[in-house]
Design a protein around this motif. Structure first.
Motif, PDB file in Angstrom:
ATOM      1  N   GLN A 127       0.838  -1.194   0.000  1.00 53.31           N
ATOM      2  CA  GLN A 127       0.000   0.000   0.000  1.00 53.31           C
ATOM      3  C   GLN A 127       0.881   1.256   0.000  1.00 53.31           C
ATOM      4  O   GLN A 127       2.106   1.169  -0.088  1.00 53.31           O
ATOM      5  N   THR A 128       0.240   2.416   0.128  1.00 55.78           N
ATOM      6  CA  THR A 128       0.948   3.687   0.249  1.00 55.78           C
ATOM      7  C   THR A 128       0.291   4.517   1.344  1.00 55.78           C
ATOM      8  O   THR A 128      -0.742   4.132   1.898  1.00 55.78           O
ATOM      9  N   ARG A 129       0.870   5.665   1.606  1.00 53.60           N
ATOM     10  CA  ARG A 129       0.316   6.553   2.625  1.00 53.60           C
ATOM     11  C   ARG A 129      -1.098   7.007   2.268  1.00 53.60           C
ATOM     12  O   ARG A 129      -1.869   7.406   3.147  1.00 53.60           O
ATOM     13  N   HIS A 130      -1.458   6.939   0.996  1.00 59.83           N
ATOM     14  CA  HIS A 130      -2.784   7.388   0.566  1.00 59.83           C
ATOM     15  C   HIS A 130      -3.897   6.464   1.043  1.00 59.83           C
ATOM     16  O   HIS A 130      -5.075   6.838   0.990  1.00 59.83           O
ATOM     17  N   SER A 131      -3.540   5.262   1.506  1.00 59.08           N
ATOM     18  CA  SER A 131      -4.572   4.376   2.052  1.00 59.08           C
ATOM     19  C   SER A 131      -5.189   4.952   3.321  1.00 59.08           C
ATOM     20  O   SER A 131      -6.264   4.530   3.738  1.00 59.08           O
ATOM     21  N   TRP A 132      -4.515   5.938   3.927  1.00 59.11           N
ATOM     22  CA  TRP A 132      -5.013   6.584   5.141  1.00 59.11           C
ATOM     23  C   TRP A 132      -5.724   7.911   4.848  1.00 59.11           C
ATOM     24  O   TRP A 132      -5.983   8.671   5.782  1.00 59.11           O
ATOM     25  N   ALA A 133      -6.048   8.195   3.613  1.00 61.21           N
ATOM     26  CA  ALA A 133      -6.507   9.540   3.250  1.00 61.21           C
ATOM     27  C   ALA A 133      -7.632  10.046   4.144  1.00 61.21           C
ATOM     28  O   ALA A 133      -7.575  11.165   4.669  1.00 61.21           O
ATOM     29  N   ARG A 134      -8.671   9.258   4.321  1.00 61.06           N
ATOM     30  CA  ARG A 134      -9.817   9.716   5.116  1.00 61.06           C
ATOM     31  C   ARG A 134      -9.470   9.793   6.612  1.00 61.06           C
ATOM     32  O   ARG A 134      -9.828  10.759   7.284  1.00 61.06           O
ATOM     33  N   ALA A 135      -8.772   8.781   7.123  1.00 57.55           N
ATOM     34  CA  ALA A 135      -8.379   8.812   8.529  1.00 57.55           C
ATOM     35  C   ALA A 135      -7.468  10.008   8.805  1.00 57.55           C
ATOM     36  O   ALA A 135      -7.610  10.694   9.835  1.00 57.55           O
ATOM     37  N   HIS A 136      -6.529  10.262   7.919  1.00 62.25           N
ATOM     38  CA  HIS A 136      -5.638  11.424   8.048  1.00 62.25           C
ATOM     39  C   HIS A 136      -6.454  12.709   8.126  1.00 62.25           C
ATOM     40  O   HIS A 136      -6.226  13.562   9.006  1.00 62.25           O
ATOM     41  N   GLN A 137      -7.415  12.853   7.228  1.00 61.66           N
ATOM     42  CA  GLN A 137      -8.247  14.060   7.201  1.00 61.66           C
ATOM     43  C   GLN A 137      -9.049  14.220   8.492  1.00 61.66           C
ATOM     44  O   GLN A 137      -9.105  15.319   9.072  1.00 61.66           O
ATOM     45  N   ILE A 138      -9.663  13.145   8.956  1.00 56.79           N
ATOM     46  CA  ILE A 138     -10.483  13.206  10.175  1.00 56.79           C
ATOM     47  C   ILE A 138      -9.623  13.559  11.385  1.00 56.79           C
ATOM     48  O   ILE A 138     -10.011  14.392  12.225  1.00 56.79           O
ATOM     49  N   LEU A 139      -8.457  12.939  11.504  1.00 56.39           N
ATOM     50  CA  LEU A 139      -7.577  13.242  12.636  1.00 56.39           C
ATOM     51  C   LEU A 139      -7.184  14.711  12.646  1.00 56.39           C
ATOM     52  O   LEU A 139      -7.182  15.363  13.701  1.00 56.39           O
TER      53      LEU A 139
END
Length: 291
Positions: A36-48
């Motif tokens: 995977q890449t860091r983009h797999s966290w896109a939504r979690a990153h945004q919410i945090l």
């Protein structure tokens, strides 16, 4: 605002990082799974970030935009050393670590070996007991189609067959971040093939043993988020981990091994609740102490 920055890993290798939030805010480092890449966290990153945390998503060595290392060293030890380098570069108070699969392995081992590097730990569908059928499922997916894909639509069909828990994407831009189009017009997964070279059974045995040894020493608050339909983490694996360390546990119905992508809203709610208790924002600390 999210910015892309570069950190140096343990070998002087460049690591691509997305960072959002104030430098003074409690930090949460998000570490993706293999392939995977860091983009797999896109939504979690945004919410945090929206909640007030400093969110940090990292491309592991050999993945995404991070360097493919010249010596091909993608060992557990090298990856843990990269994580330590990232934490040191971030500075400030110890972060919380959120690691999925491979990223959870690195986080668990790092926290076991270096007790003061993190305030809290979230393991996403990974325990020291790794079910063989699940590992073979992942490796089968990662090693098929070495000649790439004729189109993003073909790649999406392959992903859908691998992960039936998730509806096929209507927007292929997210998938495109995990692939690169070469001069021949075909699309290829963008991670170093040497990452999965070697004897897989020996690697898994070493990882499991190393994780178990590390888990026995961990004292920080730890949450395990499992996909209930996971073929990598079994109920038996959960119970074994419960006996190794103090553990909070969330089992998410309808999710497989890729928990955050399968049931993103439920995943985000679970980690936010845990972080509010064990890695709180300044205003929440004031509320807890009655100030």
């Amino acid at each position: 605002m999210k910015v892309r920055i570069w950190f140096k890993g343990a070998s002087g290798n460049r690591l691509a990082v997305d960072l959002s939030g104030a430098g003074s805010a409690p930090t949460v480092v998000l570490l993706h799974g293999g392939g995977q890449t860091r983009h797999s966290w896109a939504r979690a990153h945004q919410i945090l970030a929206e909640k007030g945390y400093r969110a940090v998503s990292v491309d592991a060595r050999g993945h995404g935009e991070s360097d493919w290392v010249e010596d091909g060293d993608y060992s557990l030890e090298a990856q843990v050393a990269d994580l330590l380098a990232v934490i040191k570069a971030l500075g400030g108070s110890p972060p919380a670590l959120v690691g999925a699969s491979m990223g959870g392995t690195h986080s668990l081992v790092a926290c076991g070996r270096y007790p003061d590097i993190a305030k809290a730990l979230v393991l996403v569908d990974v325990t020291p007991r790794l079910e063989p059928q699940g590992i073979e499922h992942i490796l089968g997916f990662m090693t098929q189609h070495p000649d790439g894909f004729a189109s993003l639509e073909q790649a999406a069909e392959v992903v859908g067959a691998y992960n039936p828990n998730r509806p096929p994407p209507s927007d292929l831009s997210g998938l495109a971040k995990n692939l690169r189009q070469r001069d021949n017009g075909r699309w290829y997964w963008h991670w170093d093939p040497r990452f999965i070279a070697g004897n897989h059974l020996e690697k898994v045995a070493h990882i499991s043993q190393t994780m178990a040894a590390a888990a026995a020493t961990i004292q920080i608050p730890t949450l395990l988020v499992r996909g209930r339909q996971s073929d990598v983490v079994s109920p038996e694996g959960v119970e074994e981990l419960r006996h190794m360390l103090p553990l909070a546990f969330v089992d998410i119905e309808g999710a497989g091994h890729m928990v955050a992508g399968d049931k993103n809203d439920r995943f985000n709610a679970a980690i936010i609740d845990f972080l509010r208790e064990h890695h709180p924002l300044p205003q929440e600390q004031q509320t807890d102490t009655g100030l």
